[in-house]
Design a protein around this motif. Structure first.
Motif, PDB file in Angstrom:
ATOM      1  N   SER A 192      44.075 -17.724 106.198  1.00  0.00           N
ATOM      2  CA  SER A 192      43.627 -16.376 105.820  1.00  0.00           C
ATOM      3  C   SER A 192      43.625 -15.419 107.010  1.00  0.00           C
ATOM      4  CB  SER A 192      42.229 -16.437 105.196  1.00  0.00           C
ATOM      5  OG  SER A 192      41.320 -17.087 106.056  1.00  0.00           O
ATOM      6  N   TRP A 195      49.108 -12.836 108.197  1.00  0.00           N
ATOM      7  CA  TRP A 195      49.917 -12.097 107.229  1.00  0.00           C
ATOM      8  C   TRP A 195      50.799 -11.123 107.992  1.00  0.00           C
ATOM      9  CZ3 TRP A 195      44.719 -11.265 107.974  1.00  0.00           C
ATOM     10  CH2 TRP A 195      44.359  -9.999 108.464  1.00  0.00           C
ATOM     11  N   ILE A 198      52.160  -6.850 102.735  1.00  0.00           N
ATOM     12  CA  ILE A 198      51.290  -6.912 101.559  1.00  0.00           C
ATOM     13  C   ILE A 198      51.625  -8.097 100.667  1.00  0.00           C
ATOM     14  CG2 ILE A 198      52.724  -5.459 100.064  1.00  0.00           C
ATOM     15  CD1 ILE A 198      48.845  -5.403 100.386  1.00  0.00           C
ATOM     16  N   ARG A 199      52.897  -8.542 100.702  1.00  0.00           N
ATOM     17  CA  ARG A 199      53.294  -9.669  99.864  1.00  0.00           C
ATOM     18  C   ARG A 199      52.566 -10.950 100.273  1.00  0.00           C
ATOM     19  NH1 ARG A 199      57.827  -9.309  96.645  1.00  0.00           N
ATOM     20  NH2 ARG A 199      58.899  -7.299  96.681  1.00  0.00           N
ATOM     21  N   PHE A 201      50.032 -11.060 102.078  1.00  0.00           N
ATOM     22  CA  PHE A 201      48.593 -10.792 102.160  1.00  0.00           C
ATOM     23  C   PHE A 201      47.914 -11.101 100.835  1.00  0.00           C
ATOM     24  CE2 PHE A 201      44.838  -8.006 101.964  1.00  0.00           C
ATOM     25  CZ  PHE A 201      44.206  -8.373 103.152  1.00  0.00           C
ATOM     26  N   ILE A 202      48.591 -10.771  99.734  1.00  0.00           N
ATOM     27  CA  ILE A 202      47.993 -10.935  98.410  1.00  0.00           C
ATOM     28  C   ILE A 202      48.736 -11.945  97.533  1.00  0.00           C
ATOM     29  CG2 ILE A 202      47.498  -9.770  96.215  1.00  0.00           C
ATOM     30  CD1 ILE A 202      46.888  -7.259  97.792  1.00  0.00           C
ATOM     31  N   ASN A 205      50.884 -17.179 100.368  1.00  0.00           N
ATOM     32  CA  ASN A 205      50.330 -17.548 101.667  1.00  0.00           C
ATOM     33  C   ASN A 205      51.428 -18.042 102.579  1.00  0.00           C
ATOM     34  OD1 ASN A 205      47.965 -18.243 103.443  1.00  0.00           O
ATOM     35  ND2 ASN A 205      48.921 -20.248 103.271  1.00  0.00           N
TER      36      ASN A 205
END
Length: 206
Positions: A192, A195, A198-199, A201-202, A205
């Motif tokens: 976590s 990153w 955004i890909r 990140f959400i 992983n």
């Protein structure tokens, strides 16, 4: 086919009646059956999720891994229940009475041979039982008035100590933790931190 099934059922019922006086042997056989079934029910879904979420290798390798884990769990549990119930029954039959320490002796002896091999499945099951035993022993000590029942809530402190200790160990000495726990905690607490867009990140992983 229907007649054959009926004949098989009749033979089975006759055998149960014929050996009704050896109930501990029949109970051991039923325990073997229940151990295998329960082991499959517990391990197969767990292995399916863990292997496909965190495992590596091809699809076929993952399927083989799931089957191997399930087989190990189910047959070990079946063998243990069978041998434990058989030994417990024999001890009671030979002595002519039941004593409260018989279960410990039977499970101790059989457990050494069935659960003593140091592999992933046995380690997980033994650790699962260890946590339940420690929790149960504390409750038993309170019940037997060996220790005093606390006046305030204990569970929040229990949770705090457990989580504080495991995260301290993970962050500083992760190599001493079980590999599956390391994998889970790495995904939660280390992955976590990483990153690039955004890909990942959400959506995924990396």
């Amino acid at each position: 086919m229907e007649i054959n099934l009926q004949n098989i059922e009749l033979i089975g019922n006759y055998l149960l009646y014929r050996f009704r006086k050896q109930k501990y042997i029949l109970a051991a056989i039923k325990g073997l059956r229940n151990g295998i079934v329960y082991g499959v029910r517990i391990r197969a879904p767990h292995a399916l999720v863990m292997v496909f979420l965190f495992g590596s290798g091809s699809f076929l390798q993952k399927i083989r891994s799931i089957l191997t884990l399930t087989k190990t769990h189910a047959f070990n549990l079946g063998r243990f229940v069978f041998a434990y119930k058989l030994m417990l029954g024999l001890m009671e039959k030979l002595a002519g009475e039941y004593k409260t320490w018989y279960p410990f002796i039977a499970a101790f002896t059989v457990g050494y041979f069935v659960w003593g091999e140091n592999n992933g499945v046995n380690t997980q099951i033994n650790l699962y039982l260890l946590s339940r035993i420690l929790y149960g022993l504390v409750k038993l000590a309170v019940e037997k008035q060996i220790i005093r029942e606390p006046n305030g809530p204990v569970f929040p402190w229990f949770a705090a100590i457990i989580w504080g200790t495991v995260l301290w160990m993970f962050e500083n000495h992760s190599h001493v933790l079980q590999s599956s726990l390391q994998t889970s905690m790495k995904y939660l607490y280390h992955d976590s931190n990483v990153w690039t867009d955004i890909r990942n990140f959400i959506l995924r992983n990396e």
